[in-house]
Design an enzyme around this catalytic site. Structure first.
Site, PDB file in Angstrom:
ATOM      1  N   GLU A 125      10.844  -7.835  -3.768  1.00 39.86           N
ATOM      2  CA  GLU A 125      11.281  -6.512  -3.301  1.00 39.86           C
ATOM      3  C   GLU A 125      10.724  -6.355  -1.896  1.00 39.86           C
ATOM      4  OE1 GLU A 125      13.304  -4.544  -4.784  1.00 39.86           O
ATOM      5  OE2 GLU A 125      13.319  -5.344  -6.811  1.00 39.86           O
ATOM      6  N   LEU A 126      11.579  -6.556  -0.904  1.00 42.05           N
ATOM      7  CA  LEU A 126      11.082  -6.660   0.472  1.00 42.05           C
ATOM      8  C   LEU A 126      11.550  -5.466   1.316  1.00 42.05           C
ATOM      9  CD1 LEU A 126      11.726 -10.489   0.803  1.00 42.05           C
ATOM     10  CD2 LEU A 126       9.774  -9.301  -0.205  1.00 42.05           C
ATOM     11  N   CYS A 142      10.362   1.458   2.114  1.00 43.23           N
ATOM     12  CA  CYS A 142      11.217   0.265   2.210  1.00 43.23           C
ATOM     13  C   CYS A 142      12.678   0.634   2.388  1.00 43.23           C
ATOM     14  CB  CYS A 142      11.034  -0.614   0.976  1.00 43.23           C
ATOM     15  SG  CYS A 142      11.274   0.276  -0.556  1.00 43.23           S
ATOM     16  N   LYS A 152      -2.392  -7.271  -8.279  1.00 41.84           N
ATOM     17  CA  LYS A 152      -3.252  -7.184  -7.085  1.00 41.84           C
ATOM     18  C   LYS A 152      -2.731  -6.116  -6.131  1.00 41.84           C
ATOM     19  CE  LYS A 152      -3.603  -9.410  -2.690  1.00 41.84           C
ATOM     20  NZ  LYS A 152      -4.033  -8.179  -2.094  1.00 41.84           N
ATOM     21  N   TRP A 171       0.806  -1.222   0.000  1.00 50.48           N
ATOM     22  CA  TRP A 171       0.000   0.000   0.000  1.00 50.48           C
ATOM     23  C   TRP A 171       0.836   1.268   0.000  1.00 50.48           C
ATOM     24  CZ3 TRP A 171       1.820   2.436   4.206  1.00 50.48           C
ATOM     25  CH2 TRP A 171       2.360   1.640   5.221  1.00 50.48           C
ATOM     26  N   ASN A 172       2.153   1.161   0.200  1.00 42.80           N
ATOM     27  CA  ASN A 172       2.875   2.395   0.529  1.00 42.80           C
ATOM     28  C   ASN A 172       3.343   3.222  -0.663  1.00 42.80           C
ATOM     29  OD1 ASN A 172       4.911   0.484  -0.053  1.00 42.80           O
ATOM     30  ND2 ASN A 172       6.392   1.746   1.001  1.00 42.80           N
ATOM     31  N   GLU A 223      12.058  -3.992  11.077  1.00 42.52           N
ATOM     32  CA  GLU A 223      11.581  -2.926  10.194  1.00 42.52           C
ATOM     33  C   GLU A 223      10.337  -2.333  10.832  1.00 42.52           C
ATOM     34  OE1 GLU A 223       9.611  -3.930   6.485  1.00 42.52           O
ATOM     35  OE2 GLU A 223      10.669  -2.286   5.515  1.00 42.52           O
ATOM     36  N   GLY A 251       6.592  -6.429  -0.857  1.00 46.52           N
ATOM     37  CA  GLY A 251       5.899  -6.486   0.430  1.00 46.52           C
ATOM     38  C   GLY A 251       6.850  -6.905   1.525  1.00 46.52           C
ATOM     39  N   GLY A 252       6.289  -7.442   2.604  1.00 41.92           N
ATOM     40  CA  GLY A 252       7.096  -7.802   3.760  1.00 41.92           C
ATOM     41  C   GLY A 252       7.697  -9.201   3.644  1.00 41.92           C
TER      42      GLY A 252
HETATM   43  P1  NDP Z   1       2.553  -7.182   3.088  1.00 41.48           P
HETATM   44  O1  NDP Z   1       3.664  -8.136   2.932  1.00 41.48           O
HETATM   45  O2  NDP Z   1       1.660  -7.306   4.252  1.00 41.48           O
HETATM   46  O3  NDP Z   1       1.603  -7.210   1.809  1.00 41.48           O
HETATM   47  C1  NDP Z   1       2.117  -7.059   0.508  1.00 41.48           C
HETATM   48  C2  NDP Z   1       1.108  -7.581  -0.495  1.00 41.48           C
HETATM   49  O4  NDP Z   1       1.036  -9.018  -0.397  1.00 41.48           O
HETATM   50  C3  NDP Z   1      -0.311  -7.079  -0.257  1.00 41.48           C
HETATM   51  O5  NDP Z   1      -0.929  -6.823  -1.492  1.00 41.48           O
HETATM   52  C4  NDP Z   1      -0.944  -8.246   0.448  1.00 41.48           C
HETATM   53  O6  NDP Z   1      -2.346  -8.282   0.338  1.00 41.48           O
HETATM   54  C5  NDP Z   1      -0.330  -9.411  -0.296  1.00 41.48           C
HETATM   55  N1  NDP Z   1      -0.448 -10.706   0.376  1.00 41.48           N
HETATM   56  C6  NDP Z   1      -0.706 -10.971   1.669  1.00 41.48           C
HETATM   57  N2  NDP Z   1      -0.717 -12.317   1.885  1.00 41.48           N
HETATM   58  C7  NDP Z   1      -0.468 -12.906   0.696  1.00 41.48           C
HETATM   59  C8  NDP Z   1      -0.345 -14.252   0.261  1.00 41.48           C
HETATM   60  N3  NDP Z   1      -0.490 -15.280   1.100  1.00 41.48           N
HETATM   61  N4  NDP Z   1      -0.060 -14.496  -1.036  1.00 41.48           N
HETATM   62  C9  NDP Z   1       0.106 -13.476  -1.900  1.00 41.48           C
HETATM   63  N5  NDP Z   1      -0.010 -12.160  -1.549  1.00 41.48           N
HETATM   64  C10 NDP Z   1      -0.289 -11.873  -0.268  1.00 41.48           C
HETATM   65  O7  NDP Z   1       3.228  -5.740   3.034  1.00 41.48           O
HETATM   66  P2  NDP Z   1       2.569  -4.335   3.297  1.00 41.48           P
HETATM   67  O8  NDP Z   1       1.436  -4.125   2.351  1.00 41.48           O
HETATM   68  O9  NDP Z   1       2.326  -4.145   4.738  1.00 41.48           O
HETATM   69  O10 NDP Z   1       3.770  -3.372   2.807  1.00 41.48           O
HETATM   70  C11 NDP Z   1       4.856  -3.056   3.575  1.00 41.48           C
HETATM   71  C12 NDP Z   1       6.070  -3.907   3.230  1.00 41.48           C
HETATM   72  O11 NDP Z   1       6.417  -3.741   1.859  1.00 41.48           O
HETATM   73  C13 NDP Z   1       7.289  -3.490   4.019  1.00 41.48           C
HETATM   74  O12 NDP Z   1       7.991  -4.607   4.480  1.00 41.48           O
HETATM   75  C14 NDP Z   1       8.106  -2.744   2.981  1.00 41.48           C
HETATM   76  O13 NDP Z   1       9.479  -2.681   3.283  1.00 41.48           O
HETATM   77  C15 NDP Z   1       7.828  -3.509   1.749  1.00 41.48           C
HETATM   78  N6  NDP Z   1       8.153  -2.711   0.575  1.00 41.48           N
HETATM   79  C16 NDP Z   1       9.275  -3.042  -0.170  1.00 41.48           C
HETATM   80  C17 NDP Z   1       9.645  -2.250  -1.253  1.00 41.48           C
HETATM   81  C18 NDP Z   1      10.809  -2.613  -2.113  1.00 41.48           C
HETATM   82  O14 NDP Z   1      10.822  -2.210  -3.284  1.00 41.48           O
HETATM   83  N7  NDP Z   1      11.809  -3.317  -1.626  1.00 41.48           N
HETATM   84  C19 NDP Z   1       8.901  -1.046  -1.607  1.00 41.48           C
HETATM   85  C20 NDP Z   1       7.761  -0.804  -0.756  1.00 41.48           C
HETATM   86  C21 NDP Z   1       7.420  -1.617   0.293  1.00 41.48           C
HETATM   87  P3  NDP Z   1      -3.234  -7.770   1.572  1.00 41.48           P
HETATM   88  O15 NDP Z   1      -2.793  -6.382   1.882  1.00 41.48           O
HETATM   89  O16 NDP Z   1      -4.589  -7.839   1.008  1.00 41.48           O
HETATM   90  O17 NDP Z   1      -2.963  -8.728   2.712  1.00 41.48           O
END
Ligand code: NDP
Length: 491
Positions: free
Chosen positions: A250-251, A284, A175, A151-152, A383, A228-229
């Site tokens: 990309e975490l 991130c 998604k 979402w960020n 983090e 994501g995370g």
């Molecule tokens: P999350 O890991 O919670 O979610 C990321 C995405 O994964 C969301 O769309 C989420 O959907 C989806 N998701 C959740 N569960 C599953 C699953 N089992 N299978 C597939 N997809 C799933 O991260 P946040 O949204 O809280 O974002 C923050 C994180 O993103 C931080 O760790 C940040 O560092 C990282 N990030 C990394 C970047 C990079 O380029 N390295 C850039 C920006 C952020 P839903 O929300 O519906 O659960």
């Protein structure tokens, strides 16, 4: 109330079971929009549409230059819509409008960059070690791409996936996070206006379970691009056991900023402020561990505290606001817990550590500076994704590098010094995907972006991104006038 729809196979639609979920404005705590929660059936429909568009109809027949033209058109339409897309992203995620609007405008440059690359994706002719054979390679689209964004920075992280994926001739199902579904679904209107053949780009929202799981484990998916995370990434990688799709990750990070005695003082302070309080620290590449050499440590802490206390917190849509709220209430609660735990472990709370007064409706948190004796303190390990800077003291360059590398992450790093030899030594020694020297948090479509270790694998942006979304085909041609030799006659 704003009601958004899924975009599957070139059509706007509801979830198959009619389910909708609510999205809250973090600045007010009020529900402002609803979005469909895509079901497994919706995911299946989207992936099948992407598969069809990959092999049938107009998309595979386009030349690379024609694909590039569609991406140029997308870039122009994104630029036109940047202000509105930025406002929607701000209302849904709480991120500062000044930043989301500028980022949406810059996103157009990402699409332009990949539009230009579309007809520059080429293979090699190989000087093969056998007679009468002409051997060459081509870079082929990898196939149906499942892209998952957090979402960020939704418009930005969508562009870093959709841009190179489409330039290379793939099709995409993307998604958004349930936390901020609106920007992606608003972007669907822009995608629709471009005129891509149906099924080339599909945009859905829904929960990690079932939507994210169904998408990343779908047997017709050929590639997963995930941001994501770390914990979610483990699920995603496990999901791909079903389709064996390669995954780009990309975490998160716990990026270090190293400030040496000889640094330009103001530049280093600005780097630490940008790295920790930009986007309310929900970045991130947040430089959330700031290592400062002893000679300037106390003066540096005093200055970042002074600057942190001047930050204007408030409505992220207002022009004069410098820091908005956190995206979720759970996020703020977690930060409060970690800050409390860290001070109990011996960290000094120099400033912040509380909710600002007079902003009770939204999920605000003060810019916070913690002085940490060592990296046993929890705020230096996890983090936080919030406006919390952990400052640590060091004496020697070796000590600073050792401390900076003492982490499972490896996304970004900042080095502030005037010593050019040190710049080279330290940037080589630090294990991270990006090193910024006397600057911080700069990104570009031209520069590869990604991490080491738990910060992920694969690269977004630059030509590296094209390689992530293509795979090599090797073609062997017999140029001899003779038929192929008898396989049982060894020459
Ligand atoms: P999350 O890991 O919670 O979610 C990321 C995405 O994964 C969301 O769309 C989420 O959907 C989806 N998701 C959740 N569960 C599953 C699953 N089992 N299978 C597939 N997809 C799933 O991260 P946040 O949204 O809280 O974002 C923050 C994180 O993103 C931080 O760790 C940040 O560092 C990282 N990030 C990394 C970047 C990079 O380029 N390295 C850039 C920006 C952020 P839903 O929300 O519906 O659960």
């Amino acid at each position: 109330m704003n009601e958004y729809q899924l975009y599957i196979d070139g059509e706007f639609c509801e979830a198959s079971d009619g389910n909708r979920f609510e999205s809250t404005n973090p600045a007010t705590g009020e529900v402002w929009a609803t979005a469909p929660g895509a079901t497994e059936a919706d995911v299946d429909r989207a992936v099948r549409a992407a598969k069809r568009a990959l092999t049938e109809g107009d998309w595979p027949a386009l030349t690379a230059t024609q694909r590039g033209r569609l991406l140029y058109r997308l870039a122009d339409l994104v630029a036109e819509a940047a202000h509105d897309l930025g406002s929607i992203e701000t209302t849904d995620s709480g991120k500062l409008a000044a930043e989301t609007r500028a980022q949406s405008a810059y996103v157009a440059d990402y699409y332009r960059y990949f539009a230009g690359l579309a007809d520059k994706i080429q293979g090699d002719t190989l000087p093969i070690d056998k007679p009468d054979l002409h051997v060459f390679t081509t870079r082929e689209p990898v196939g149906v791409v499942a892209a998952i964004v957090p979402w960020n920075a939704e418009m930005f992280l969508t562009a870093t996936k959709v841009g190179p994926a489409l330039a290379a001739g793939n099709t995409v199902v993307i998604k958004a996070s349930e936390v901020a579904p609106a920007p992606l679904l608003a972007f669907a209107r822009v995608i629709d206006e471009v005129g891509f053949p149906p099924g080339v780009v599909n945009l859905i929202t829904g929960f990690g379970e079932p939507c994210g799981r169904a998408l990343t484990s779908h047997p017709m998916v050929d590639k997963v691009a995930f941001t994501g995370g770390v914990e979610t990434a483990r699920h995603v990688v496990a999901n791909t056991v079903h389709n064996l799709a390669p995954v780009t990750l990309e975490l998160g990070g716990k990026s270090p900023i190293l400030v040496f005695d000889d640094a330009d003082f103001e530049g280093a302070v600005n780097g630490a402020i940008a790295g920790n309080f930009g986007a309310s620290g929900q970045s991130c590449v947040a430089g959330s561990r700031v290592f400062v050499q002893s000679g300037i440590h106390d003066e540096f802490v005093a200055e970042v505290v002074r600057r942190a206390e001047q930050i204007r917190i408030g409505d992220p849509l207002a022009d004069d606001t410098q820091m908005g709220p956190l995206a979720t209430v759970a996020q703020r609660d977690r930060i409060e817990d970690v800050v409390a735990e860290s001070t109990a472990q011996g960290a000094t709370l120099h400033t912040g550590g509380r909710r600002p007064e007079g902003l009770d409706d939204g999920w605000y948190y003060q810019p916070t500076v913690l002085g940490c004796p060592d990296q046993d303190v929890r705020s230096t390990r996890v983090e936080l994704f919030g406006p919390v800077m952990s400052v640590l003291r060091f004496d020697t360059e070796d000590e600073a590098v050792t401390m900076a590398n003492d982490t499972e992450f490896g996304l970004g790093a900042g080095v502030f010094t005037r010593d050019v030899s040190r710049v080279h030594r330290v940037s080589r020694a630090i294990r991270s995907g990006i090193v910024w020297v006397n600057t911080y948090r700069a990104v570009s479509p031209i520069a590869p972006f990604g991490g080491f270790g738990d910060s992920g694998s694969g690269r977004e942006a630059g030509m590296d991104a094209i390689h992530e979304f293509t795979t090599t085909k090797t073609v062997w041609i017999n140029t001899s006038t003779e038929p192929m030799a008898n396989p049982f006659t060894i020459r």
